[in-house]
Design a protein around this motif. Structure first.
Motif, PDB file in Angstrom:
ATOM      1  N   TYR A 372       0.835  -1.209   0.000  1.00 55.21           N
ATOM      2  CA  TYR A 372       0.000   0.000   0.000  1.00 55.21           C
ATOM      3  C   TYR A 372       0.869   1.259   0.000  1.00 55.21           C
ATOM      4  CZ  TYR A 372      -3.218   3.636   1.462  1.00 55.21           C
ATOM      5  OH  TYR A 372      -3.940   4.803   1.524  1.00 55.21           O
ATOM      6  N   THR A 375       2.005   2.142  -3.404  1.00 58.25           N
ATOM      7  CA  THR A 375       0.984   2.816  -4.228  1.00 58.25           C
ATOM      8  C   THR A 375       0.926   4.312  -3.919  1.00 58.25           C
ATOM      9  OG1 THR A 375      -0.843   2.465  -2.650  1.00 58.25           O
ATOM     10  CG2 THR A 375      -0.431   0.717  -4.278  1.00 58.25           C
ATOM     11  N   PRO A 382      -1.994   4.979  -9.342  1.00 59.15           N
ATOM     12  CA  PRO A 382      -2.267   3.548  -9.568  1.00 59.15           C
ATOM     13  C   PRO A 382      -3.555   3.386 -10.371  1.00 59.15           C
ATOM     14  CG  PRO A 382      -1.805   3.994  -7.248  1.00 59.15           C
ATOM     15  CD  PRO A 382      -1.975   5.313  -7.903  1.00 59.15           C
ATOM     16  N   SER A 384      -6.733   0.685 -11.974  1.00 58.34           N
ATOM     17  CA  SER A 384      -7.653  -0.290 -11.379  1.00 58.34           C
ATOM     18  C   SER A 384      -7.015  -1.668 -11.237  1.00 58.34           C
ATOM     19  CB  SER A 384      -8.928  -0.388 -12.223  1.00 58.34           C
ATOM     20  OG  SER A 384      -8.614  -0.754 -13.556  1.00 58.34           O
ATOM     21  N   TRP A 387      -4.956  -1.562  -7.902  1.00 63.04           N
ATOM     22  CA  TRP A 387      -5.852  -1.588  -6.737  1.00 63.04           C
ATOM     23  C   TRP A 387      -6.590  -2.924  -6.649  1.00 63.04           C
ATOM     24  CZ3 TRP A 387      -4.703   1.481  -3.127  1.00 63.04           C
ATOM     25  CH2 TRP A 387      -4.339   2.808  -3.351  1.00 63.04           C
ATOM     26  N   LEU A 390      -4.267  -5.462  -5.128  1.00 59.73           N
ATOM     27  CA  LEU A 390      -4.150  -5.260  -3.678  1.00 59.73           C
ATOM     28  C   LEU A 390      -5.399  -5.738  -2.963  1.00 59.73           C
ATOM     29  CD1 LEU A 390      -2.286  -4.175  -1.499  1.00 59.73           C
ATOM     30  CD2 LEU A 390      -3.270  -1.905  -1.851  1.00 59.73           C
ATOM     31  N   LEU A 391      -6.566  -5.459  -3.544  1.00 60.51           N
ATOM     32  CA  LEU A 391      -7.824  -5.903  -2.923  1.00 60.51           C
ATOM     33  C   LEU A 391      -7.904  -7.423  -2.890  1.00 60.51           C
ATOM     34  CD1 LEU A 391     -10.558  -5.104  -1.711  1.00 60.51           C
ATOM     35  CD2 LEU A 391     -11.489  -5.077  -4.045  1.00 60.51           C
ATOM     36  N   LYS A 405      -9.354   0.670   1.807  1.00 61.07           N
ATOM     37  CA  LYS A 405      -8.680   1.741   1.069  1.00 61.07           C
ATOM     38  C   LYS A 405      -8.591   1.412  -0.420  1.00 61.07           C
ATOM     39  CE  LYS A 405      -5.860   3.239   5.009  1.00 61.07           C
ATOM     40  NZ  LYS A 405      -4.485   3.325   5.570  1.00 61.07           N
ATOM     41  N   ALA A 406      -8.269   0.147  -0.711  1.00 59.08           N
ATOM     42  CA  ALA A 406      -8.177  -0.274  -2.112  1.00 59.08           C
ATOM     43  C   ALA A 406      -9.541  -0.212  -2.784  1.00 59.08           C
ATOM     44  CB  ALA A 406      -7.609  -1.691  -2.189  1.00 59.08           C
ATOM     45  N   ALA A 409     -10.650   3.339  -3.657  1.00 60.61           N
ATOM     46  CA  ALA A 409     -10.021   3.816  -4.902  1.00 60.61           C
ATOM     47  C   ALA A 409     -10.675   3.175  -6.119  1.00 60.61           C
ATOM     48  CB  ALA A 409      -8.525   3.494  -4.887  1.00 60.61           C
ATOM     49  N   LEU A 410     -11.023   1.887  -6.011  1.00 61.65           N
ATOM     50  CA  LEU A 410     -11.657   1.188  -7.123  1.00 61.65           C
ATOM     51  C   LEU A 410     -13.063   1.717  -7.398  1.00 61.65           C
ATOM     52  CD1 LEU A 410     -10.498  -2.474  -6.426  1.00 61.65           C
ATOM     53  CD2 LEU A 410     -10.045  -1.169  -8.505  1.00 61.65           C
ATOM     54  N   ASN A 420     -15.859  -5.552  -7.551  1.00 60.98           N
ATOM     55  CA  ASN A 420     -15.186  -4.893  -6.430  1.00 60.98           C
ATOM     56  C   ASN A 420     -16.061  -4.884  -5.179  1.00 60.98           C
ATOM     57  OD1 ASN A 420     -13.018  -4.273  -8.154  1.00 60.98           O
ATOM     58  ND2 ASN A 420     -14.025  -2.403  -8.850  1.00 60.98           N
TER      59      ASN A 420
END
Length: 508
Positions: A372, A375, A382, A384, A387, A390-391, A405-406, A409-410, A420
């Motif tokens: 993280y 990023t 970053p 999609s 992210w 990371l998710l 947090k990921a 952002a998505l 997501n």
């Protein structure tokens, strides 16, 4: 060349004028500077010789010389002909100069050759390749007569700007298609990620009696690779070998990539070794990437070191493959070493894909905080994919804090992507955060986001079929479900005995 110089010396000593013959021969070699020097010594010059020089510069460069010659031509009151403008339009394309293109177009209109189909096709082609597809279409619509190259030029323009819908419409309207027409569509579909359309167009081309050329094959192979259409790919390889197309490095690299992506690494390596000393960086990158994505990280890294020993200069894609190998092998230290080496030793500035590999490498090993933090310190935002990576790692390692947090952002980048929301909901559920699950459902309902149905491909008799769960769109769906029901019954009998016949039903 020496023989031509001897002829030139002989003509000078004996007062003979072989200048025109010399210029034509020099342009065939080509030795354009020498030809131009002889041309400048001529007291009388013809439009034919001007055109030949302009054509030579248009194809070989420097293209700016084309316009110097054209200006000289006009000043000497030597009138251009349609071929002159055809070569000038090609030069404008090579120089990527819309401004020059429009100026030459204006001169062409004033010259009175506006009904010449050959030069008008060159004009359409110029505007299409310069990305001015609306101007290309305007010229196309005003033409009284269009031949197949004219249609192909406009279709190519729409393909280049990603408008495959308009390209399809024009393709269907062509009175007489040729291999270039089909290849342009196949290439367009492949470049725009419509791999099934690319493959089906290729198969239809064969069915219609058109013989694919080297370019057709090179364009369809990425579709075979991404769809996993291995049997179709093998059939295409047999055809390519019969036609002698395997000598083309682009074609051979295409097959190498296809076998690599389809997991046939032994076959890919065999093709790689067959190339011998003709290998280019694309060959090395494809083989490395094949090893990397299929978990053969040691083989990928070994190939990387062989590449360096053979004094091949790696590029950005080479390091993507190397970093992917480290990711699949869980080699964090090696990945970090390569990430620093690419800029320090080879002057390759890391791009988004390299940072994505590093985030994936750290996240897979559970170093989610480090991933993280990376990023947050990247020189670019970053995307999609990063992210999403990371998710996904948070889902595996159960880290709710970073997952939120990921996901946040998505949600900004892909508001309507249901996957997501579902993934974050599952992460909440795995740790008993039912309030979070309810929140995700409420967000999806409020934004009218529905879960997207996943689909699969299956290859049958050299043809690809796409389907989803309980799909009945196939014309032989009744037969398919009948066979599935029979298979299901046999499975139930094997697992549970004869009594399972009572449950042998498929919800069609």
């Amino acid at each position: 060349m020496n023989q031509l110089k001897q002829i030139h010396a002989y003509s000078l000593r004996n007062g003979l004028d072989y200048t025109k013959i010399m210029i034509n021969k020099l342009l065939e070699i080509p030795n354009i500077p020498y030809a131009h020097q002889l041309f400048d010594l001529m007291p009388e010059r013809t439009s034919t010789l001007y055109n030949k020089l302009i054509q030579a510069y248009s194809y070989n460069g420097p293209q700016k010389q084309c316009f110097s010659l054209y200006i000289q031509m006009c000043r000497r009151q030597i009138f251009p002909n349609p071929f002159t403008f055809t070569f000038l339009f090609a030069a404008c394309t090579s120089l990527s100069s819309p401004c020059l293109g429009k100026m030459v177009h204006a001169h062409f209109i004033l010259s009175g050759f506006k009904f010449d189909v050959f030069v008008l096709t060159a004009l359409v082609n110029m505007y299409a390749k310069l990305g001015l597809v609306e101007l290309a279409r305007k010229q196309f619509d005003h033409m009284l007569f269009r031949d197949t190259p004219t249609w192909n030029s406009l279709i190519s323009g729409y393909v280049k700007c990603g408008n495959m819908e308009e390209a399809e419409t024009l393709f269907k309207l062509i009175p007489f298609k040729n291999v270039i027409s089909w290849t342009t569509m196949i290439s367009g579909y492949s470049q725009n990620g419509k791999y099934l359309d690319a493959l089906n167009t290729y198969l239809l081309m064969e069915k219609e009696g058109f013989k694919p050329n080297e370019v057709s094959i090179a364009c369809v192979l990425p579709a075979c690779a991404n769809l996993g259409a291995l049997e179709v790919g093998k059939t295409i390889e047999n055809y390519a070998r019969r036609k002698g197309y395997m000598d083309n490095l682009f074609v051979r690299n295409g097959f190498l990539e296809m076998y690599s992506k389809c997991g046939k690494l032994d076959r890919a390596m065999q093709l790689f070794n067959e190339i011998r000393d003709r290998k280019n960086l694309c060959s090395w990158n494809s083989m490395m990437m094949g090893f990397a994505i299929h978990g053969k990280y040691e083989d990928a890294l070994q190939l990387f070191h062989v590449l360096l020993r053979e004094e091949m200069k790696p590029d950005a894609i080479t390091f993507v493959a190397a970093l992917m190998a480290c990711t699949h092998g869980g080699k964090i230290a090696k990945g970090q070493e390569l990430f620093e080496l690419m800029n320090y030793k080879f002057g390759i500035i890391p791009i988004l894909e390299h940072y994505g590999c590093m985030v994936d490498l750290l996240a897979r090993k559970g170093k989610l905080n480090e991933a993280y933090n990376l990023t947050q310190t990247m020189p670019m935002k970053p995307d999609s994919v990063i992210w999403g990576t990371l998710l996904g790692a948070c889902s595996y390692h159960g880290n709710v804090k970073i997952a939120e947090k990921a996901a946040e952002a998505l949600f900004e980048l892909e508001l309507s992507n249901s996957g997501n929301y579902v993934l974050l909901s599952n992460i909440y559920a795995s740790v008993g955060r039912w309030d979070g699950v309810a929140k995700m459902r409420k967000m999806m309902k409020g934004s009218l986001i529905a879960k997207t149905a996943g689909y699969s491909y299956i290859e049958v008799h050299d043809e690809m079929h796409m389907f989803i769960v309980e799909d009945k769109s196939h014309p032989r769906s009744n037969e398919i479900y009948s066979v599935l029901e029979d298979v299901y019954c046999k499975i139930m009998k094997t697992d549970y005995g004869n009594e399972s016949n009572l449950y042998c039903q498929i919800d069609g």
